[in-house]
Design a protein around this motif. Structure first.
Motif, PDB file in Angstrom:
ATOM      1  N   GLY A   1      22.904   9.099  20.126  1.00  0.00           N
ATOM      2  CA  GLY A   1      23.303   8.200  19.051  1.00  0.00           C
ATOM      3  C   GLY A   1      21.744   7.830  18.275  1.00  0.00           C
ATOM      4  O   GLY A   1      20.974   8.625  18.363  1.00  0.00           O
ATOM      5  N   MET A   2      21.796   6.824  17.529  1.00  0.00           N
ATOM      6  CA  MET A   2      20.662   6.520  16.463  1.00  0.00           C
ATOM      7  C   MET A   2      19.491   6.104  17.151  1.00  0.00           C
ATOM      8  O   MET A   2      19.980   5.245  18.433  1.00  0.00           O
ATOM      9  N   THR A   3      18.106   5.984  17.004  1.00  0.00           N
ATOM     10  CA  THR A   3      17.324   5.024  17.300  1.00  0.00           C
ATOM     11  C   THR A   3      16.961   4.148  16.133  1.00  0.00           C
ATOM     12  O   THR A   3      16.707   4.526  15.260  1.00  0.00           O
ATOM     13  N   LEU A   4      16.819   2.794  16.767  1.00  0.00           N
ATOM     14  CA  LEU A   4      16.646   1.764  15.745  1.00  0.00           C
ATOM     15  C   LEU A   4      15.226   1.209  15.965  1.00  0.00           C
ATOM     16  O   LEU A   4      14.898   0.947  17.056  1.00  0.00           O
ATOM     17  N   VAL A   5      14.428   1.347  14.954  1.00  0.00           N
ATOM     18  CA  VAL A   5      12.968   0.945  15.347  1.00  0.00           C
ATOM     19  C   VAL A   5      12.703  -0.219  14.450  1.00  0.00           C
ATOM     20  O   VAL A   5      12.691  -0.377  13.206  1.00  0.00           O
ATOM     21  N   VAL A   6      12.280  -1.353  15.104  1.00  0.00           N
ATOM     22  CA  VAL A   6      11.843  -2.670  14.422  1.00  0.00           C
ATOM     23  C   VAL A   6      10.447  -2.630  14.229  1.00  0.00           C
ATOM     24  O   VAL A   6       9.632  -2.284  15.184  1.00  0.00           O
ATOM     25  N   SER A   7       9.938  -3.033  13.188  1.00  0.00           N
ATOM     26  CA  SER A   7       8.800  -2.993  12.797  1.00  0.00           C
ATOM     27  C   SER A   7       8.352  -3.957  12.086  1.00  0.00           C
ATOM     28  O   SER A   7       9.180  -4.557  11.147  1.00  0.00           O
ATOM     29  N   PRO A   8       7.134  -4.844  12.056  1.00  0.00           N
ATOM     30  CA  PRO A   8       6.900  -5.834  11.152  1.00  0.00           C
ATOM     31  C   PRO A   8       6.489  -5.871  10.064  1.00  0.00           C
ATOM     32  O   PRO A   8       6.610  -6.835   9.195  1.00  0.00           O
ATOM     33  N   LEU A   9       6.175  -4.581   9.502  1.00  0.00           N
ATOM     34  CA  LEU A   9       5.530  -4.455   8.187  1.00  0.00           C
ATOM     35  C   LEU A   9       6.328  -3.300   7.644  1.00  0.00           C
ATOM     36  O   LEU A   9       6.360  -2.190   7.965  1.00  0.00           O
ATOM     37  N   VAL A  10       6.474  -3.573   6.295  1.00  0.00           N
ATOM     38  CA  VAL A  10       7.129  -2.254   5.332  1.00  0.00           C
ATOM     39  C   VAL A  10       5.964  -1.331   5.405  1.00  0.00           C
ATOM     40  O   VAL A  10       6.468   0.044   5.382  1.00  0.00           O
ATOM     41  N   ALA A  11       4.675  -1.478   5.360  1.00  0.00           N
ATOM     42  CA  ALA A  11       3.739  -0.510   5.303  1.00  0.00           C
ATOM     43  C   ALA A  11       3.885   0.205   6.668  1.00  0.00           C
ATOM     44  O   ALA A  11       3.951   1.625   6.551  1.00  0.00           O
ATOM     45  N   LEU A  12       4.180  -0.217   7.963  1.00  0.00           N
ATOM     46  CA  LEU A  12       4.220   0.476   8.721  1.00  0.00           C
ATOM     47  C   LEU A  12       5.324   1.357   9.012  1.00  0.00           C
ATOM     48  O   LEU A  12       5.393   2.402   9.392  1.00  0.00           O
ATOM     49  N   MET A  13       6.525   0.696   8.668  1.00  0.00           N
ATOM     50  CA  MET A  13       7.734   1.248   8.495  1.00  0.00           C
ATOM     51  C   MET A  13       7.548   2.533   7.588  1.00  0.00           C
ATOM     52  O   MET A  13       8.021   3.935   8.260  1.00  0.00           O
ATOM     53  N   ILE A  14       7.071   2.690   6.608  1.00  0.00           N
ATOM     54  CA  ILE A  14       6.780   3.875   5.476  1.00  0.00           C
ATOM     55  C   ILE A  14       6.083   4.820   6.319  1.00  0.00           C
ATOM     56  O   ILE A  14       6.365   6.009   6.298  1.00  0.00           O
ATOM     57  N   ASP A  15       5.138   4.495   7.058  1.00  0.00           N
ATOM     58  CA  ASP A  15       4.009   5.204   7.185  1.00  0.00           C
ATOM     59  C   ASP A  15       4.650   6.043   8.612  1.00  0.00           C
ATOM     60  O   ASP A  15       4.455   7.255   8.927  1.00  0.00           O
ATOM     61  N   GLN A  16       5.505   5.118   9.639  1.00  0.00           N
ATOM     62  CA  GLN A  16       6.083   5.981  10.677  1.00  0.00           C
ATOM     63  C   GLN A  16       7.345   6.873  10.052  1.00  0.00           C
ATOM     64  O   GLN A  16       7.685   7.973  10.589  1.00  0.00           O
ATOM     65  N   LEU A  17       8.049   6.614   8.944  1.00  0.00           N
ATOM     66  CA  LEU A  17       9.017   7.183   8.529  1.00  0.00           C
ATOM     67  C   LEU A  17       8.296   8.530   7.952  1.00  0.00           C
ATOM     68  O   LEU A  17       8.867   9.804   8.176  1.00  0.00           O
ATOM     69  N   LYS A  18       7.062   8.388   7.279  1.00  0.00           N
ATOM     70  CA  LYS A  18       6.564   9.653   6.893  1.00  0.00           C
ATOM     71  C   LYS A  18       5.956  10.601   8.068  1.00  0.00           C
ATOM     72  O   LYS A  18       5.941  11.876   7.734  1.00  0.00           O
ATOM     73  N   GLN A  19       5.646  10.158   9.040  1.00  0.00           N
ATOM     74  CA  GLN A  19       5.196  10.907  10.183  1.00  0.00           C
ATOM     75  C   GLN A  19       6.423  11.612  10.821  1.00  0.00           C
ATOM     76  O   GLN A  19       6.169  12.236  12.047  1.00  0.00           O
ATOM     77  N   LEU A  20       7.817  11.348  10.767  1.00  0.00           N
ATOM     78  CA  LEU A  20       8.713  11.841  11.488  1.00  0.00           C
ATOM     79  C   LEU A  20       8.781  13.436  11.309  1.00  0.00           C
ATOM     80  O   LEU A  20       8.444  13.860  10.291  1.00  0.00           O
TER      81      LEU A  20
ATOM     82  N   VAL B   1       0.738  -1.260   0.132  1.00  0.00           N
ATOM     83  CA  VAL B   1      -0.089  -0.032   0.050  1.00  0.00           C
ATOM     84  C   VAL B   1       0.827   1.000   0.005  1.00  0.00           C
ATOM     85  O   VAL B   1       0.408   2.180  -0.621  1.00  0.00           O
ATOM     86  N   LYS B   2       1.943   1.109   0.757  1.00  0.00           N
ATOM     87  CA  LYS B   2       2.667   2.351   0.909  1.00  0.00           C
ATOM     88  C   LYS B   2       3.379   3.279  -0.274  1.00  0.00           C
ATOM     89  O   LYS B   2       3.488   4.125  -0.296  1.00  0.00           O
ATOM     90  N   SER B   3       3.626   2.180  -1.350  1.00  0.00           N
ATOM     91  CA  SER B   3       4.330   2.794  -2.277  1.00  0.00           C
ATOM     92  C   SER B   3       3.778   4.170  -2.855  1.00  0.00           C
ATOM     93  O   SER B   3       4.423   5.212  -3.103  1.00  0.00           O
ATOM     94  N   THR B   4       2.228   4.017  -2.967  1.00  0.00           N
ATOM     95  CA  THR B   4       1.766   5.259  -3.605  1.00  0.00           C
ATOM     96  C   THR B   4       1.710   6.320  -2.371  1.00  0.00           C
ATOM     97  O   THR B   4       1.852   7.586  -2.556  1.00  0.00           O
ATOM     98  N   SER B   5       1.387   6.067  -1.229  1.00  0.00           N
ATOM     99  CA  SER B   5       1.064   6.840  -0.199  1.00  0.00           C
ATOM    100  C   SER B   5       2.536   7.574   0.033  1.00  0.00           C
ATOM    101  O   SER B   5       2.606   8.642   0.520  1.00  0.00           O
ATOM    102  N   SER B   6       3.654   6.765  -0.110  1.00  0.00           N
ATOM    103  CA  SER B   6       4.879   7.405  -0.010  1.00  0.00           C
ATOM    104  C   SER B   6       5.247   8.354  -0.963  1.00  0.00           C
ATOM    105  O   SER B   6       5.918   9.249  -0.808  1.00  0.00           O
ATOM    106  N   VAL B   7       4.652   8.038  -2.097  1.00  0.00           N
ATOM    107  CA  VAL B   7       4.880   9.065  -3.232  1.00  0.00           C
ATOM    108  C   VAL B   7       4.293  10.471  -2.884  1.00  0.00           C
ATOM    109  O   VAL B   7       4.865  11.444  -2.956  1.00  0.00           O
ATOM    110  N   LYS B   8       3.211  10.216  -2.306  1.00  0.00           N
ATOM    111  CA  LYS B   8       2.190  11.502  -2.152  1.00  0.00           C
ATOM    112  C   LYS B   8       2.912  12.024  -1.030  1.00  0.00           C
ATOM    113  O   LYS B   8       3.074  13.226  -1.218  1.00  0.00           O
TER     114      LYS B   8
END
Ligand SMILES: Nc1ncnc2c1ncn2[C@@H]1O[C@H](COP(=O)(O)OP(=O)(O)OP(=O)(O)O)[C@@H](O)[C@H]1O
Length: 930
Positions: free
Chosen positions: A333-352, A149-156
């Motif tokens: 340092g860096m924060t490493l976030v482990v997430s079960p789904l690429v969709a979620l990762m993209i969503d979280q990244l978008k929300q940073l 799902v994320k691909s498009t939402s990420s583009v947007k």
């Protein structure tokens, strides 16, 4: 300031109802959510609107039972969840060049990093357990679909926000430099080449009338908007779209951004000197525009800043992400976030927020994109990195952390996946143990987050991550702005339509209808459209691009109703979804809570209606057994894993997923679960490696194979171990790798290099689980018995969860006396009670299961079935599955669905059918076979 500082009055009862909803009396449980009297709080906020009332559903329009005016004393009111409407967050964003927490060169260049630059990176199948079965009935399955799902939402998103991932492409580098940003987005190849075109070259853009930039959404100005504006400037100039006033605006915003980044920097150093509540709130206001922390956020942030590992359990939409985002800015340092789904990762990244540079590593990236992310990591320009749990299988990745202490905080999102007793167990999550982080990453602070975990699940997660019980921050799993309804339905389609046409649903703009089956979603959405309701179906069978488009249309309110499987909703942050309808019973109370949690994220009163019917329960009850395995199958599988005990320590082995799945009649994810258990159980028998395509077909193009083999030991080994077929060499990668003592990844790297030199071309196929043998079990039989017992406990747990969900629904329908606020089909109070009991005490369903425990014709039917299929070999489980109508790898419904015994005993308890099948099989083929 206390952690409950968000009792600011903008809670549910104070928020306006959805448009046009006539007023019922305000529900009592919402009353406690009064505005705080504290002057510090009230001064920062505008007065919340007075509670408004809502019209209740028209009884005459309802499917089965009346909905009458009700008051809803909520059991949650003792621990209310206060949802306030946020101020508009800063919208457009860009990198803040002055915000550089990791010093340049923080990552040792001499570390194993150089290795990672090779094209050989073998991350291909790393998240393949995220792409498991296509079956819509398994929540895991569909979640995995979410990634698409994320691909498009990420583009947007990327169009709005430089901090975001963009599908396939980044903005042209020149633009980035021009804007001064270092490109804190991450490239993500989601295979949407259509987007790539939009960013190709200047001339290409000039020529392209359909440039993506033209469709840039209306740019809302934000505090950090200048950079994206500046980036866009060039493009708009080229297209003659930039006016003088726009340019002036850009300049002004650029100035304001600089000013804001200085303010943020100042606020950060204030917090670093003194992490007082006041300083943290200032930072919150500056970065997010929010006046106050929500309940428990501050507490969680303080724990993390103090370096204490913490378990955070807050309902969906409660604001968990902020609890790691703020510390990530403050910690060195860096924060490493482990997430079960690429969709979620993209969503979280978008929300940073813009000042946090984010990155992502996932299997759908090309190696160039992976290398780019790793380069940014090396530069120290990624502050928050999102990864999948499978990433920890990759030694190259782990090697990055071998020298310095780069990571300050590890965040485990959806931490319940770690426990086999959760509703969504992910074997790959079991790898996430405290020791991994302490020893390999040298990080002591772990923040585990979930919205849905029973006490048993929490115990398991906190045990694995070594989080002391005193470090648990928990709230009830439900928000109290959700009204829960349930009705018995004998014609769900008609009832659904009727409900959607009646108040309050007729006034709700955005609605999700959850179904279990893909075919149902298509059918229902068509039916709704035929009845003039704007609806679309959404499931994993729909092509990725179309799914993304549907999601976009829903988010922009162009579609009113989405009829979806569980594939929809993961990572969706649409705040104004006003109703959730369950066309089918969810598999567990966890799933129910997750799905209804997608409504009312804006804090307004929202409606959740569940249609109950017996047949769905029976179907789901059968399907709860679809992952189960017999000891017989486990034993055969383990014999294969250890090659009947002949494997030796250090040997690299592989099991081809598809063929093994059919041979052992075991789903691929079940095989992975067993392998992970063999790695991470009490005794370590093996070490899993990244998944790989193991069968290689190779062609030589330049040098004669024999001549090449003289100077290349890999080629020599290939010639020795391969089968020549019409000039092609076919071989098993692990076998060749073993023969020369290299890893499979090293071997594929080498092949890649030969390919680049033009010496060879090759193709690989047959995706396989790969592992190194660590210890060979002395007694495979007793190991099989143990593994089977463990798997059967997991199977029972699934059944128990479904029964608990069913029990709660049946209680509401049949037993609830409709006191304490429940009335008609409205059962907020009693369902909340059941949910809380379930999460608190892991309550066992007190309503007897509806499954029949005996059937007079069962044995006779099994006998006939066996006789009429005497050519096939069955286990008792295989027979029981067929009689329950459950498809399995060796007995697919395509073939076995034709027998008239298929699904005939669905209402008889699965164990009872299995016992009967066992007895009949013994009679039929003799004891030895079973
Ligand atoms: N203190 C706050 N005040 C107002 N809004 C907030 C606050 N903290 C977070 N939010 C907003 O709440 C929304 C939900 O936050 P977030 O996505 O972090 O929730 P979550 O708990 O992770 O939910 P889920 O479990 O569904 O992922 C976001 O839009 C976020 O910006």
């Amino acid at each position: 300031m206390d952690s409950d500082s968000d009792s600011d009055g903008s809670h549910v009862s104070a928020t306006p109802p959805r448009d046009h909803i006539p007023p019922p009396p305000p529900p009592p449980p919402l009353k406690p959510r009064a505005r705080p009297t504290s002057s510090s709080r009230s001064s920062a906020r505008t007065p919340a609107p007075k509670p408004q009332s809502h019209r209740l559903p028209n009884p005459s329009n309802l499917p089965s039972q009346d909905l009458t005016a009700m008051s809803i004393p909520s059991p949650l009111s003792t621990a209310p969840f206060h949802v306030r409407r946020p101020l508009d967050p800063p919208e457009t964003v860009a990198t803040i060049d002055s915000f550089q927490i990791l010093p340049a060169g923080h990552f040792s260049k001499s570390a194993s990093f150089s290795k990672l630059q090779r094209p050989s990176l073998n991350f291909e199948n790393e998240e393949s357990d995220l792409a498991r079965s296509k079956s819509e009935l398994k929540s895991e399955t569909v979640e995995r679909d979410g990634s698409a799902v994320k691909s498009t939402s990420s583009v947007k998103a990327a169009r709005k926000n430089l901090n975001l991932i963009r599908a396939n492409v980044a903005l042209p580098p020149t633009k980035l430099r021009k804007s001064g940003g270092e490109g804190n987005f991450v490239r993500l190849n989601m295979n949407h080449n259509s987007y790539r075109r939009k960013f190709l070259s200047k001339s290409a853009r000039k020529n392209s009338r359909s440039s993506g930039f033209k469709r840039f959404p209306k740019r809302r100005k934000g505090k950090f908007g200048a950079e994206i504006e500046a980036q866009m400037e060039g493009v708009f100039e080229e297209e003659g779209l930039v006016t003088e006033s726009t340019k002036q605006k850009i300049m002004q915003e650029s100035e304001s951004r600089k000013f804001d980044s200085e303010l943020v920097e100042a606020a950060l150093s204030a917090v670093r000197n003194d992490a007082s509540d006041v300083n943290l709130v200032k930072l919150l206001k500056l970065v997010y525009g929010y006046d106050l922390f929500r309940d428990r956020q501050l507490e969680a942030i303080r724990m993390v800043l103090a370096g204490k590992s913490t378990m955070l359990v807050l309902p969906t939409g409660a604001g968990k992400s902020l609890c790691y985002q703020i510390p990530s800015m403050i910690l060195p340092g860096m924060t490493l976030v482990v997430s079960p789904l690429v969709a979620l990762m993209i969503d979280q990244l978008k929300q940073l927020p813009p000042m946090i540079n984010g990155g992502l590593l996932c299997s759908s990236q090309t190696w160039q994109e992976t290398s780019e992310t790793l380069r940014l990591l090396q530069e120290g320009s990624i502050k928050v990195l999102f990864v999948s749990p499978e990433r920890f299988l990759n030694e190259d990745f782990m090697g990055i952390f071998s020298t310095d202490q780069l990571v300050s905080l590890v965040v485990i999102d959806e931490a319940h996946c770690l426990s086999e007793w959760s509703h969504n167990f992910r074997p790959s999550y079991t790898r996430l143990r405290a020791s991994l982080f302490h020893v390999r990453l040298r990080v002591n602070c772990i923040l585990a987050m979930t919205a849905t975990a029973t006490s048993t699940t929490l115990d398991a997660v906190m045990g694995a991550l070594e989080i002391p019980s005193s470090n648990l921050i928990q709230k009830v799993p439900l928000r109290d702005n959700l009204q829960l309804f349930i009705s018995m339905s004998h014609n769900r389609m008609k009832d659904l339509l009727m409900l959607l046409r009646s108040s309050p649903y007729s006034e709700v703009q955005s609605i999700i209808v959850y179904c279990k089956f893909q075919s149902e979603t298509d059918l229902i959405s068509r039916y709704l459209r035929d009845n003039n309701i704007s609806a679309k179906s959404y499931h994993s069978g729909i092509p990725t691009k179309d799914r993304a488009r549907i999601q976009e249309l829903f988010c922009s309110n162009k579609i009113r109703v989405i009829v979806a499987t569980v594939a929809f909703g993961m990572g969706l942050d649409k705040r104004d979804i006003g109703a959730i309808m369950h066309y089918s019973l969810p598999n567990s109370l966890e799933e129910y809570v997750q799905e209804i949690g997608r409504a009312g994220r804006d804090g307004r009163l929202s409606y959740c209606h569940l249609f109950y019917d017996d047949m769905t329960y029976f179907k789901l009850r059968s399907l709860a057994h679809s992952d189960g395995v017999d000891e017989y199958a486990v034993d055969k599988f383990l014999c294969q894993v250890f090659n009947n005990g002949t494997t030796s320590h250090g040997q690299v082995c592989s099991i081809m997923k598809e063929s093994a799945s059919r041979r052992f009649d075991m789903k691929e994810e079940v095989m992975l679960t067993i392998l992970t258990h063999l790695e991470l159980g009490e005794v370590q028998y093996l070490q899993l490696l990244p998944q790989l395509n193991v069968t290689c077909t190779l062609n030589f193009h330049q040098t004669q194979p024999v001549l090449l083999s003289d100077k290349d030991i890999v080629v020599a080994a290939i010639l020795k171990k391969s089968e020549a077929r019409q000039g092609q060499y076919v071989f098993d990668i692990p076998t060749v790798a073993n023969s020369i003592g290299v890893t499979a990844a090293e071997l594929t790297n080498h092949l890649q290099n030969l390919k680049l030199k033009g010496e060879i071309t090759y193709e690989t196929k047959d995706s396989a689980y790969c592992y190194v043998v660590v210890d060979v079990p002395e007694d495979i039989c007793s190991l099989s018995a143990n593994v089977t017992k463990w798997l059967s406990d997991i199977e029972s747990c699934k059944v128990h969860k479904l029964d608990a969900m069913n029990g709660a629904a049946v209680f509401a329908l049949n037993t609830c006396e409709r006191t304490n606020g429940c009335s008609g089909t409205q059962h907020t109070w009693c369902l909340q009670r059941k949910i809380m009991d379930y999460f608190d005490k892991d309550y066992h369903c007190d309503i007897p299961s509806k499954m029949t425990q005996s059937s007079s014709f069962l044995r006779a039917d099994i006998k006939v079935f066996l006789q009429s299929n005497s050519q096939a070999k069955f286990t008792p489980r295989a027979v029981a599955r067929i009689l329950h109508g459950i498809s399995s790898p060796a007995y697919p419904s395509m073939i076995w669905g034709r027998t008239h015994f298929w699904g005939r005993y669905m209402k008889v308890d699965f164990q009872v059918v299995m016992e009967a099948a066992k007895a009949e099989l013994m009679n039929f083929v003799g004891k030895d076979t079973v």
